[in-house]
Design a protein around this motif. Structure first.
Motif, short mmCIF file in Angstrom:
data_model
loop_
_atom_site.label_atom_id
_atom_site.label_comp_id
_atom_site.label_asym_id
_atom_site.label_seq_id
_atom_site.Cartn_x
_atom_site.Cartn_y
_atom_site.Cartn_z
N HIS B 322 0.81 -1.22 0.00
CA HIS B 322 0.00 0.00 0.00
C HIS B 322 0.84 1.26 0.00
O HIS B 322 0.32 2.35 0.05
CB HIS B 322 -0.95 -0.01 1.20
CG HIS B 322 -1.78 -1.24 1.23
ND1 HIS B 322 -2.60 -1.60 0.20
CD2 HIS B 322 -1.90 -2.23 2.15
CE1 HIS B 322 -3.21 -2.74 0.49
NE2 HIS B 322 -2.79 -3.15 1.66
N ARG B 404 -6.20 -3.26 -5.22
CA ARG B 404 -5.28 -2.61 -4.29
C ARG B 404 -5.93 -1.36 -3.71
O ARG B 404 -5.89 -1.14 -2.50
CB ARG B 404 -3.96 -2.27 -4.99
CG ARG B 404 -2.86 -1.93 -4.00
CD ARG B 404 -1.59 -1.48 -4.70
NE ARG B 404 -1.00 -2.51 -5.53
CZ ARG B 404 -0.88 -2.45 -6.86
NH1 ARG B 404 -1.32 -1.38 -7.52
NH2 ARG B 404 -0.32 -3.43 -7.53
N ARG B 408 -7.05 -0.88 0.19
CA ARG B 408 -6.51 0.24 0.95
C ARG B 408 -7.66 0.97 1.66
O ARG B 408 -7.54 1.35 2.82
CB ARG B 408 -5.75 1.18 0.02
CG ARG B 408 -4.80 2.09 0.80
CD ARG B 408 -3.94 2.92 -0.14
NE ARG B 408 -3.20 2.07 -1.05
CZ ARG B 408 -2.66 2.51 -2.20
NH1 ARG B 408 -2.80 3.78 -2.56
NH2 ARG B 408 -1.98 1.68 -2.98
N ARG B 411 -8.79 -1.13 4.57
CA ARG B 411 -7.77 -1.02 5.61
C ARG B 411 -7.89 0.32 6.33
O ARG B 411 -7.88 0.40 7.56
CB ARG B 411 -6.39 -1.16 4.97
CG ARG B 411 -5.24 -0.99 5.93
CD ARG B 411 -3.93 -0.74 5.18
NE ARG B 411 -3.93 0.60 4.59
CZ ARG B 411 -2.85 1.35 4.40
NH1 ARG B 411 -1.67 0.88 4.73
NH2 ARG B 411 -2.94 2.54 3.86
N ASP B 412 -8.01 1.39 5.55
CA ASP B 412 -8.08 2.72 6.16
C ASP B 412 -9.29 2.86 7.07
O ASP B 412 -9.20 3.48 8.14
CB ASP B 412 -8.10 3.80 5.06
CG ASP B 412 -6.76 3.88 4.34
OD1 ASP B 412 -5.78 3.28 4.85
OD2 ASP B 412 -6.69 4.53 3.27
N ASP B 429 1.26 -1.70 5.97
CA ASP B 429 1.56 -1.11 4.66
C ASP B 429 1.61 -2.12 3.52
O ASP B 429 1.85 -1.75 2.37
CB ASP B 429 2.88 -0.33 4.71
CG ASP B 429 2.70 0.93 5.52
OD1 ASP B 429 1.57 1.47 5.52
OD2 ASP B 429 3.66 1.35 6.18
#
Lengths: 505, 505
Positions: B322, B404, B408, B411-412, B429
């Motif tokens: 990431h 991807r 992300r 994840r965020d 990351d």
């Protein structure tokens, strides 16, 4: 005179019902060993059926080893009883083995049955190897006629398969598409396979006993891991050479066991000390021997002697039997949970699909789940679901029937050329190849080289021999006709017969 | 002040070029070990680029282990030279390791680099296990939030895949459809894979070095057969448990080797006597450690000590980094033909496809052909051709980029909840999960049980530990967010943080 009531049959043909009833009586001893059976004509009259029906029934019983034909004398029951394990009786009503035991101790080895190995009454099947030996690569592409195997060009059911692929990719839930299938495969396909083997192989199998995998080699690996600790593996000689190679690559000790006219020699198997016997009872590759019922029970008897012993029944190409019913699977008469059944869709659909299955006895399935259940399936979920729909919608049966007719046509074209040439074949009634006897011992290297110059690729029986079985006196060619059409098949056989004549001269 | 000419770069970004040049100089010793590097601002001014460009380059070099950041002091070159095997120099111009050797004998173990394991500058990736551990079956379906893995729902490129399936089934020649692919796979796909790893992993690979197979487990089996005779296998601890299980199922002896902040401990590996080391250098599962360049050379050095030693580089999930560029593959700096590279499309496409590949060094490929070339491919030819077209038409790159971005976002969403709760994570990351530190040692069974009652499935780090590595003092949760969307991911993390607080109280 024997008498049967063929009216109470449930759904099966007259001929099928007669086979079922006679099997039961021979296995139970109700028809004694060596009993002279009625002539076709008398029996037909007494049963009220056609002579053809009786003839078909006798042929099937001969193929399975229950009956023998003796020239100018008629039909006799074989002695199969001494190897029928007692625990089998309780389960075998479906296949008709329901009664008491037959005489023990008589000489029942199939090879002792007169004329069995060579008789036209003994339809022995041969299986082509190409689907599994295609790794040889581009070499074969330069041949005009490849008699080492292949699948008939144009035969893949592209339209139905493409449509189902699209449907499955569009319909399947995310849950299904985005997860690897469990080690044993997708439920829908396991259910279809269980139904299929019940109908076509006489096997009572619960879907939970089925393991789907990416071709037979995946199963060799899984079985090595599952059974390897029990001892060494036995394979048949002559035989399919990749088999021994694959087991050895897994670090296993492999014993070569000779075969005779009835299949694997059980005495040699016992003497070898092997624990696991990998056999092809329905029609052995490449000799085409069909293991008769007496040998099947003898083999099951061997397996029942120790809890560490298992039989791997490799039923490759069983879909293609050109005469009579399919020979029932060994698995179907295994009451002791000793038989692991193995088959693939390589020949019935396409080797490029990498689709096969095995059926484990319940106690081994539990062990599989415990020891190897951590694996994911080796086959794409989409392809498993496509095959499940292909089977459930009836396409698979249709396709196999179509292919069987087609292969018979190709075979017949080849055989008529061989007949004209006055040569003899064996093992033509099942599988996708036959063994062509050259009538004498020839310079095989020269024959193969000359045929190669003519654009014909063919293997000799010797190429499948590893030393355990004595070579036959005559040169034999293993003719796999499945990759050709009828026109090419007769053209190829004309070249083969011509070169045999030339080398003989 | 260091000076570089960034104008001659061929096609790469300014940042990428700077990384490439600095890598070369650190590896060659032109930039000495422990040299104080220019500040971002000064360096940017002197190079005529933006501060962001230099910052990104430094971050990448830190992630790869070439550079370290020391608080309030700035950036320093690491000493990576003592393990760089001399034979590597000749080949490494492409990756910039072209010069003389660096000082030998200094203390370069990565764990000694201050703050490495915990620094925010050390983006360590974690990989989720679910794609490979989905055999656990229906249990997980009852959870509302499965934090043990999965692939984002709705993410499979159904339309493109379905169209290509149809195209391939309709277009492919009979020759292709009706033959099993050779053991190493279909040529078209091997070519695409070679192109892909060249672009994305810095690997110079000839298509003939690629083996396609039905997922990583097929490769464990093939590698067991290929390398098993050389000696025992080493795996990382903590680690992905199926790995040791699979090798043991093959009858191999498996050594557990502890990992530290730089990955596998090479001294322990040497002491174990193992010949084959299976490692995850790009981002280790489950700790997320990225093996720095010094440890990579140390590991290559270990392998070069004996012709029987090999490294299996498991590059699972390398597509999902990431921040910055992907970490180059260990394979790309292996001049001694010691590294076997392994990857699958399980996470980048779907685990249900059973598609993966390995890249063998040329001499091992020759051995593979000799010893295992008799096998057929474990993957359907149609699926291989579909994937080849999917890659050649650019769909794969598009799909991975889309995924991807999506991961992300998920994840965020999770991280913002964790931040609010004041908890600390590592390994965020790269890969598709992170490690959540609970701040203290908790009653883990109680925590997991409470979360389970809330519908949350999550694993602790302890579940991946097998004894070789000492447990950390704090309870750690391995949070795999890949199976959720952004909304569910924050909802799940609110429950997780809430229960951590409740159990702490």
């Amino acid at each position: 005179m024997l008498q049967y009531n063929l009216e109470q049959r449930k759904g099966s043909s007259l001929y099928g019902e007669l086979v079922r009833l006679m099997r039961a009586d021979i296995a139970s001893g109700k028809i004694s060993a060596d009993e002279h059976l009625p002539s076709k004509r008398d029996f037909a009259r007494s049963l009220g059926v056609s002579v053809i029906t009786v003839e078909h029934a006798y042929q099937q019983l001969i193929a399975e080893g229950y009956v023998r034909a003796v020239e100018r004398k008629g039909y006799f029951a074989n002695d199969i009883g001494s190897f029928v394990p007692s625990q089998i009786y309780s389960r075998q009503s479906g296949q008709g083995i329901a009664g008491a035991s037959a005489p023990v101790g008589s000489d029942v080895a199939t090879s002792s049955i007169p004329g069995l190995a060579s008789s036209a009454w003994f339809p022995s099947g041969l299986r082509c190897s190409s689907g599994r030996e295609s790794t040889e690569g581009p070499a074969c592409e330069s041949y005009r006629y490849d008699l080492t195997g292949g699948v008939a060009p144009g035969s893949f059911p592209r339209r139905a398969w493409a449509r189902l692929l699209r449907d499955v990719v569009e319909d399947a839930s995310d849950e299904v598409l985005l997860k690897a299938a469990p080690a044993t495969g997708v439920r829908e396909l396991k259910e279809e396979i269980a139904r299929h083997v019940a109908r076509f192989r006489g096997m009572e199998v619960h879907p939970s006993q089925v393991v789907v995998g990416a071709g037979s080699q995946v199963f060799y690996a899984l079985l090595s891991q599952l059974l390897g600790p029990l001892g060494s593996f036995a394979v048949e000689d002559p035989g399919y050479s990749t088999l021994a190679q694959a087991y050895r690559a897994q670090g296993l000790e492999v014993q070569l066991i000779p075969i005779d006219g009835g299949g694997i020699d059980v005495a040699s198997l016992r003497a070898s000390g092997a624990s696991i016997a990998h056999v092809m009872p329905s029609h052995h590759f490449p000799t085409g021997v069909v293991m008769p019922i007496s040998r099947r029970y003898e083999l099951l008897g061997w397996a029942s002697e120790s809890p560490d012993r298992y039989i791997i029944e490799d039923d490759y190409d069983c879909e293609f039997r050109h005469q009579g019913h399919p020979i029932p699977a060994l698995q179907g008469i295994d009451a002791g949970e000793r038989v692991i059944y193995l088959n693939t869709f390589a020949r019935s659909l396409a080797p490029s699909l990498r689709l096969g299955y095995m059926v484990l006895p319940p106690h081994l399935m539990r062990r599989f789940e415990r020891v190897l259940g951590f694996y994911s399936s080796s086959v794409s979920t989409v392809e498993q679901l496509v095959l499940a729909r292909f089977m459930s919608q009836g396409h698979f049966d249709t396709h196999v029937n179509r292919m069987r007719r087609r292969y018979r046509e190709v075979r017949d074209a080849a055989l008529s050329v061989v007949d004209e040439a006055g040569l003899v074949v064996s093992g033509k009634d099942a599988g996708l190849h036959f063994v062509l006897d050259c009538g004498t011992r020839l310079d095989e290297a020269r024959l193969v080289a000359r045929l190669s110059e003519q654009g014909v690729k063919v293997r000799t029986m010797g190429e499948y021999r590893h030393g355990a079985t004595r070579a036959s006196d005559n040169t034999q060619l293993v003719v796999c006709y499945s990759g050709l059409d009828a026109v090419d098949s007769s053209a190829a056989m004309r070249l083969v017969c011509g070169e045999i004549a030339a080398v003989r001269a």
